[in-house]
Enzyme design. Sequence first.
Site, PDB file in Angstrom:
ATOM      1  N   TYR A 165       3.091 -12.737   8.770  1.00 54.47           N
ATOM      2  CA  TYR A 165       2.716 -13.527   9.943  1.00 54.47           C
ATOM      3  C   TYR A 165       2.541 -14.993   9.521  1.00 54.47           C
ATOM      4  O   TYR A 165       2.711 -15.354   8.356  1.00 54.47           O
ATOM      5  CB  TYR A 165       1.446 -12.966  10.569  1.00 54.47           C
ATOM      6  CG  TYR A 165       1.620 -11.600  11.176  1.00 54.47           C
ATOM      7  CD1 TYR A 165       2.048 -11.453  12.496  1.00 54.47           C
ATOM      8  CD2 TYR A 165       1.358 -10.452  10.437  1.00 54.47           C
ATOM      9  CE1 TYR A 165       2.210 -10.188  13.060  1.00 54.47           C
ATOM     10  CE2 TYR A 165       1.519  -9.186  10.993  1.00 54.47           C
ATOM     11  CZ  TYR A 165       1.949  -9.061  12.302  1.00 54.47           C
ATOM     12  OH  TYR A 165       2.116  -7.821  12.854  1.00 54.47           O
ATOM     13  N   ARG A 314      -5.428   4.332  12.642  1.00 51.47           N
ATOM     14  CA  ARG A 314      -4.750   5.437  13.325  1.00 51.47           C
ATOM     15  C   ARG A 314      -5.589   6.710  13.371  1.00 51.47           C
ATOM     16  O   ARG A 314      -5.614   7.416  14.385  1.00 51.47           O
ATOM     17  CB  ARG A 314      -3.398   5.694  12.654  1.00 51.47           C
ATOM     18  CG  ARG A 314      -2.385   4.591  12.898  1.00 51.47           C
ATOM     19  CD  ARG A 314      -1.103   4.784  12.097  1.00 51.47           C
ATOM     20  NE  ARG A 314      -1.318   4.610  10.670  1.00 51.47           N
ATOM     21  CZ  ARG A 314      -0.368   4.770   9.757  1.00 51.47           C
ATOM     22  NH1 ARG A 314       0.852   5.137  10.134  1.00 51.47           N
ATOM     23  NH2 ARG A 314      -0.619   4.572   8.477  1.00 51.47           N
ATOM     24  N   LYS A 423       5.954  15.853   5.396  1.00 53.17           N
ATOM     25  CA  LYS A 423       5.344  15.834   6.732  1.00 53.17           C
ATOM     26  C   LYS A 423       4.119  16.754   6.773  1.00 53.17           C
ATOM     27  O   LYS A 423       3.904  17.508   7.719  1.00 53.17           O
ATOM     28  CB  LYS A 423       6.369  16.219   7.791  1.00 53.17           C
ATOM     29  CG  LYS A 423       7.470  15.178   7.967  1.00 53.17           C
ATOM     30  CD  LYS A 423       8.410  15.506   9.105  1.00 53.17           C
ATOM     31  CE  LYS A 423       7.799  15.272  10.447  1.00 53.17           C
ATOM     32  NZ  LYS A 423       8.737  15.522  11.555  1.00 53.17           N
TER      33      LYS A 423
END
Length: 638
Positions: A165, A314, A423
């Site tokens: 950024y 999250r 996963k």
Amino acid sequence: MMLTQGTIGGLTVKNRILFAPMGSHIDNLGPGTYEYFMERARGGAGMIMIPVFIKEYVETSGPSLTITDENQQMCRKLVEDAKRCGSRVCFQIVPGYGRIMPGSIQHPGKPVAPSEIPSMYDPATTCHALTIEEIGTLKRGYRETVEKVFALGADAVEIHSYGGYLIDQFLTEAFNHRTDAYGGSLENRSRLLTELIGITREVCGKTFPLMVKYTPCHYLDYPGYRKIEEGVEMSKLLEQAGVDLLHVDAGSFENHYLAMPPTYQQEQVYQLRSSEIVKRNVSIPVATDAKLGDLDKGEHALLYGKTDFLVIGRAMLADPNLPKKLEENHPDDITPCIGCNECIGSVTIGSHVVCTVNPEAGCETTMKLKKATTAKKVLVVGGGPGGMAAALDAHRAGHRVELWEKTNRLGGMANAAGRPWFKREVDELVQWYRRQVIENSIPVKYYAQATAESIAAYGADVVVVATGSHPRKFPLPGLDRTNVVMAIDAMMDRATMGTNLLMVGGGLVGCETALHLSPRGKKTTIIEMAPKLLPEQIFYMNEIMLTQMLHADPNISIKVGTKLIEVTDSGAIVETNGVRSEIPCDTVVLAMGMQSEPNFVEELKEKVTEVYCVGDCCKPRHIIEALREAREAVNAIA
């Protein structure tokens, strides 16, 4: 250790869990934003971090939150109420985006940057290099925002300076080619950031807790990107400038998945590599983030001195009550984050934050589970994620529930999705749902062969159909041969296969199956009829990492723009650019998409008062749609 107190400057924080400043973008610090952050404060976060963009003089805020005259009262209420819950409140102030934006206020169509460098997403466009006067305007916007935050009663401020950024562009040689006081040496490249630190001290005082989120190492082997050696020197510089806590991140936009590691990242995250080194070289506290809602890894990082605080985003979208459940000794009840990145993917396209496993995330005022006014007899048909979610929601709402599953195992297609070694979080979600069904004493009927007649005969007031989907098989010559198997069967170890495989379909299922089988010595050629691998839309961070894994695997080769024509005894005939050829292989593995199972909805409408369809049996999609539709169905029960 994560439940012990920590300190930032002179500020005591009740635990080591800080809720990350993930862009909420709900209603710009209105009632929706209030509930979003308050859910995490009530859930026990030691600190909530609220991201806000500076006064818009140089760049627009895009979808970011901004403090305005209209929302100041709600902001003050949020700060005061979060503190009453025992949470500290930090505002992360974003000075700018730079080269990643499509334009700027004074230069439409041209992003601003430290130097005349290519725009990130349109390299043909050259960024406008900020002048000294424009840098002064940016600092004025920052000062005005700090003044507002301080007046609101914030406990701390964090300066957003990381990951490619605008401020990180000033800090980084790859983007900063200036020859004035803001370019050249590390001290000069850090000048804008240290000036912002000075402004914060002028406004808030010398003892006010000040944090900086920055990137000590980009983990990019290209000229001009920061290596950890310079990152250590930068860390020391920031400590000398008066920063109270260093919030360490990793990566840049060129490897952006490092900042939000998807489920494929099973190794220790790069952020911890950096934070451990930084912590050895400074005397102030260090915080870091990225998949530290994995409690084993998070606790290990604290115990072994890799960080002082866990910045969790999250995992606290998935379960806002994560800290409280730990305090109450119920870690097995914490809803696991699966690292799918639907949350940040939604924010990236300018929408509000969402969560696959928590339909209330970002919708705290609209998606709360409604309690039943009249308890009804509810039958849920199908035990995949959507069916289990519907059964649990209906039970918790106060209905009488039974769940039918056609196999001997709950989980549906998520059992295969969570099978690969990379996963693990998806498998943890399935295990969590199974535990919840058992703990809530929801009756399950296994090997249930549901038909419209058997469902109607059960006599339910409400039927929720969640029968899922199955692999699609197209009518091509040779697909009935014994050397043809389905990818789902290969994933679940239900298929007989040779060593050399042809994977028909380069979507998620085909790619993940090939990677899963590779450690077993299977050599797979993936063919995909589309002109690119992974043709269906998936979040770009996930796509970058998955693609890198595929290309790095010596057992996997890829042919795009190639379609299957016929399967033979010795392999398959394929066509590329109108030219046919034969690919020899031992086994053809089909990953050609999914199609819905029968859902009985139209037949049942004549037999049952209320019928709802959720998940893949409506249309094959992802877990997020199934769980959201399950909540909507239960809330709609009259």
